[in-house]
Design an enzyme around this catalytic site. Structure first.
Site, PDB file in Angstrom:
ATOM      1  N   SER A 168       6.574  20.855  -3.014  1.00  0.00           N
ATOM      2  CA  SER A 168       7.117  20.185  -3.972  1.00  0.00           C
ATOM      3  C   SER A 168       6.592  20.645  -5.166  1.00  0.00           C
ATOM      4  O   SER A 168       6.386  20.476  -5.123  1.00  0.00           O
ATOM      5  CB  SER A 168       7.597  18.792  -3.511  1.00  0.00           C
ATOM      6  OG  SER A 168       7.811  18.095  -4.975  1.00  0.00           O
ATOM      7  N   ASP A 316      17.603  23.888  -3.153  1.00  0.00           N
ATOM      8  CA  ASP A 316      19.401  23.200  -3.513  1.00  0.00           C
ATOM      9  C   ASP A 316      19.860  23.966  -3.638  1.00  0.00           C
ATOM     10  O   ASP A 316      21.032  23.066  -3.749  1.00  0.00           O
ATOM     11  CB  ASP A 316      18.607  23.234  -5.786  1.00  0.00           C
ATOM     12  CG  ASP A 316      18.097  22.839  -6.464  1.00  0.00           C
ATOM     13  OD1 ASP A 316      16.983  21.332  -5.389  1.00  0.00           O
ATOM     14  OD2 ASP A 316      17.103  22.576  -7.336  1.00  0.00           O
ATOM     15  N   ARG A 347      21.874  15.002   0.478  1.00  0.00           N
ATOM     16  CA  ARG A 347      22.384  16.132   0.879  1.00  0.00           C
ATOM     17  C   ARG A 347      22.886  16.216   1.859  1.00  0.00           C
ATOM     18  O   ARG A 347      23.845  16.654   2.105  1.00  0.00           O
ATOM     19  CB  ARG A 347      21.712  17.059   0.193  1.00  0.00           C
ATOM     20  CG  ARG A 347      21.979  16.940  -1.633  1.00  0.00           C
ATOM     21  CD  ARG A 347      21.525  17.582  -2.176  1.00  0.00           C
ATOM     22  NE  ARG A 347      21.715  17.559  -3.845  1.00  0.00           N
ATOM     23  CZ  ARG A 347      20.712  17.825  -5.073  1.00  0.00           C
ATOM     24  NH1 ARG A 347      20.093  19.254  -4.159  1.00  0.00           N
ATOM     25  NH2 ARG A 347      21.699  18.490  -6.011  1.00  0.00           N
ATOM     26  N   ARG A 389      25.200  18.976  -7.535  1.00  0.00           N
ATOM     27  CA  ARG A 389      25.322  20.047  -6.256  1.00  0.00           C
ATOM     28  C   ARG A 389      26.411  20.264  -5.786  1.00  0.00           C
ATOM     29  O   ARG A 389      26.944  20.764  -4.952  1.00  0.00           O
ATOM     30  CB  ARG A 389      23.895  20.560  -6.589  1.00  0.00           C
ATOM     31  CG  ARG A 389      23.129  21.022  -7.005  1.00  0.00           C
ATOM     32  CD  ARG A 389      22.490  21.945  -7.269  1.00  0.00           C
ATOM     33  NE  ARG A 389      20.698  21.736  -7.993  1.00  0.00           N
ATOM     34  CZ  ARG A 389      21.022  22.391  -8.972  1.00  0.00           C
ATOM     35  NH1 ARG A 389      21.930  23.439  -9.332  1.00  0.00           N
ATOM     36  NH2 ARG A 389      19.961  22.265 -10.010  1.00  0.00           N
TER      37      ARG A 389
HETATM   38  C1  S3P Z   1      12.689  20.957  -9.464  1.00  0.00           C
HETATM   39  C2  S3P Z   1      12.229  21.524  -8.185  1.00  0.00           C
HETATM   40  C3  S3P Z   1      12.722  21.164  -6.872  1.00  0.00           C
HETATM   41  C4  S3P Z   1      14.287  21.103  -6.946  1.00  0.00           C
HETATM   42  C5  S3P Z   1      14.700  20.194  -8.061  1.00  0.00           C
HETATM   43  C6  S3P Z   1      14.081  20.853  -9.250  1.00  0.00           C
HETATM   44  C7  S3P Z   1      11.675  21.736 -10.312  1.00  0.00           C
HETATM   45  O1  S3P Z   1      12.375  19.314  -6.632  1.00  0.00           O
HETATM   46  O2  S3P Z   1      15.147  20.272  -6.030  1.00  0.00           O
HETATM   47  O3  S3P Z   1      15.899  20.278  -8.229  1.00  0.00           O
HETATM   48  O4  S3P Z   1      12.496  21.847 -11.407  1.00  0.00           O
HETATM   49  O5  S3P Z   1      10.301  21.459 -10.349  1.00  0.00           O
HETATM   50  P1  S3P Z   1      11.660  19.217  -5.591  1.00  0.00           P
HETATM   51  O6  S3P Z   1      10.011  19.835  -6.418  1.00  0.00           O
HETATM   52  O7  S3P Z   1      11.123  17.718  -5.383  1.00  0.00           O
HETATM   53  O8  S3P Z   1      10.858  19.612  -3.903  1.00  0.00           O
END
Ligand code: S3P
Length: 429
Positions: A168, A316, A347, A389
Site C-alpha cells: 500500500s 486502480d 470494487r 472508477r
Molecule cells: C494511492 C495508492 C493506492 C491507490 C489510490 C491512490 C496513492 O491505494 O489505490 O487510488 O496515491 O498513494 P493503496 O496504497 O491503499 O493501495
C-alpha cells in the site's frame, strides 16, 4: 445525483488527448510543497474533488495555495511551518488525503481532527493508525481507531521498522512522512512494490531516502527544497480511453504526456498480455517521473490471468481490466486482489453486479473474480456505487453495449476526472 446515459455504438475512437494530471502526484506536490522552504510551482495539477480536499486541508493548516487553472503556487513554510487547523479537516472521498495526512499530523506539535464523506468513513484506517502508534503517535478514532473521524494529538515519534501486511503506497507514504520527524531510522518493507511517487518526489526535492529492493529507509529531515513540479497526465485516467479504443473497431488514439512509472503500468502489461495493440513512444522524464505518449488501436482481446506482483501495479485499473475481459475471448481470472474490497467501494462486488446487469458472466471470489468474455453486451440501468472508477469503467463497457445504458450517480467522476464524459464524446467519430 446526476444520471448519465451512454449510447452503445460502433463508431471508431480517433484523435489525440492529454488527460488531466496524475492524482497521486498532485496530492504529493501539495503536501510536500507545503513543507518546503519556499514557494513551489506545480504545473498540470489535477483539479478534482480529491486533490481539492488536500488543497483545502493544507490551507487550513496555514499554507497559502493559489490555484489558477492547472497552475498552482504552494507557499511552503518549511518542515515545521504548519499550524493548527481551526476546523475539522474534511478529506471528502479521498483515502490518500486521509492516510498521508494522518502520518504527517501525528508528528506535529498540535491536535488535528480528520473526517470524510460516508464512503471514506467506512474505510479502514487501522492500517495507518497501527504502525503510527508503534512510532508513538497518539491517534483516537471510531472502532478502536479504525474509522474516521480521527483525532490526532501531535507527539514525539521514534523510527520503526515496519513490514507492511499488504502492498500500500498510502500506508508506506504515511509512515515515511511521519519518519521525516522521528528519532532514528524509519524503515518500511513491502511485500510487493507499490507506487513510489512519494519516494521519487522526496528525492527530487533533495530529501535523502534509501531504497533497496522493497525496503525504504528515511531519517529525520531538516529541509525540503522548493521546486517546480510538472505533473504527468494520469495513466489511471488514460486507461479508460485505452480500453475503449481496444474494444472498438477501427479505432486509433494517441494519449500524450502520460506518467509511465513502472509501478503504475500494470494495466498496460495486462492489456498487452490480452493481445492489446498498445505502444509507448517518445519516452522521457519529468522531475524524476518517466512519461511517454501512448498509442492504442482496436484489438482482438484474449483472456488472461491477473495476480501477484501485478496487482499493486494495476490496483486502480482492475475494474477496467474486468471490462476489457468482458470483451475478450475466454475466461479471465483476477486473484490476490482482496484490497479491491476496501477501495472507495467494494470494487469486486460492484463490478460483478454492474457487469452482470450488462449481461456479462462474472463469478465473484473473496480476492477477485472470473469474467467470461462475451460477444455482445446489452445496455442496462447501472449504478456507480458512488465510486468514480466504477462509473467510468461501466461507461467504457456501455460504449460497446447494444442500446442505452443509464449510469446512476455518475457525477462522482469528478473525484478524479471532472471532464471524463465529454472526452468520450470528443473521441467518438
Ligand atoms: C494511492 C495508492 C493506492 C491507490 C489510490 C491512490 C496513492 O491505494 O489505490 O487510488 O496515491 O498513494 P493503496 O496504497 O491503499 O493501495
Amino acid at each position: 445525483m446526476a444520471k448519465k446515459i451512454i449510447k452503445g455504438s460502433s463508431s471508431p475512437l480517433r484523435g489525440e488527448i492529454i488527460p488531466p494530471g496524475d492524482k497521486s502526484i498532485s496530492h504529493r506536490a501539495l503536501i510536500l510543497g507545503s513543507l518546503a522552504n519556499g514557494t513551489s510551482i506545480v504545473k498540470d495539477f489535477l483539479i478534482s474533488d480529491d486533490t481539492l480536499s488536500t488543497a483545502n486541508a493544507m490551507r487550513s493548516l496555514g499554507i497559502p495555495i493559489d490555484i489558477n487553472g492547472t497552475h498552482v503556487k504552494v507557499s511552503g513554510n518549511g518542515i515545521h511551518g504548519l499550524r493548527e487547523s481551526q476546523k475539522i479537516i474534511d478529506c471528502g472521498n479521498s483515502g490518500t488525503t486521509t492516510r498521508l495526512l494522518t502520518g504527517l499530523l501525528s508528528a506535529q506539535k498540535f491536535m488535528s481532527k480528520l473526517t470524510g464523506d460516508k464512503y471514506l468513513q467506512e474505510r479502514p484506517m487501522k492500517r495507518v493508525v497501527g504502525p503510527l502508534s508503534q512510532m508513538g503517535a497518539q491517534i483516537a478514532g471510531e472502532e478502536d481507531g479504525n474509522k474516521l473521524p480521527l483525532t490526532i494529538t501531535g507527539a514525539e515519534l521514534r523510527g520503526i521498522s515496519y513490514k507492511l501486511p499488504v502492498a500500500s503506497a498510502q500506508v508506506k507514504s504515511a509512515i515515511l512522512l511521519a519518519g521525516m520527524y522521528a528519532q532514528g531510522e524509519t524503515e518500511v518493507i513491502e511485500p510487493e512494490a507499490s507506487r513510489d511517487h512519494t519516494e521519487r518526489m522526496l528525492s527530487y526535492l533533495g530529501v535523502p531516502i534509501e531504497k533497496s529492493g522493497n525496503t525504504i529507509k528515511i531519517h529525520k529531515v531538516d529541509l525540503i527544497e522548493h521546486g517546480e513540479i510538472i505533473v504527468p497526465a494520469d495513466l489511471s485516467s488514460a486507461a479508460f480511453f485505452i480500453v475503449a479504443a481496444l474494444i472498438t473497431p477501427n479505432s486509433e488514439i494517441l494519449i500524450k504526456n502520460v506518467g509511465i512509472n513502472p509501478l503504475r503500468t500494470g494495466i498496460i502489461d495486462i492489456l498487452k498480455s490480452m493481445d492489446g495493440d498498445i505502444s509507448i513512444i517518445n519516452e522521457r522524464d519529468v522531475n524524476g517521473e518517466p512519461i511517454g505518449d501512448i498509442v492504442a488501436r482496436s484489438s482482438n482481446l484474449h483472456a488472461t490471468e491477473i495476480s501477484g506482483a501485478l496487482i499493486p501495479k494495476a490496483i486502480d485499473e482492475l475494474p477496467l481490466a474486468a471490462v476489457a475481459a468482458s470483451f475478450a475471448q475466454g475466461e479471465t481470472i483476477i486473484k490476490d486482489a482482496g484490497e479491491l474490497r476496501v477501495k472507495e467501494t467494494d470494487r469486486i462486488s460492484a463490478m460483478a453486479s454492474e457487469l452482470g446487469k450488462l449481461g456479462v458472466h462474472v463469478e465473484e471470489f473473496e480476492d477477485g473474480m472470473l469474467i467470461r468474455g462475451s460477444e455482445s453486451l446489452t445496455g442496462a440501468k447501472c449504478s456507480s456505487w458512488g465510486d468514480h472508477r466504477i462509473a467510468m469503467s461501466i461507461a467504457v463497457a456501455a460504449t460497446r453495449a447494444n442500446g442505452e445504458t443509464e449510469i446512476e450517480d455518475a457525477d462522482c467522476v469528478s473525484v478524479s476526472y471532472p471532464g471524463f464524459f465529454e472526452v468520450i464524446d470528443e473521441l467518438r467519430q
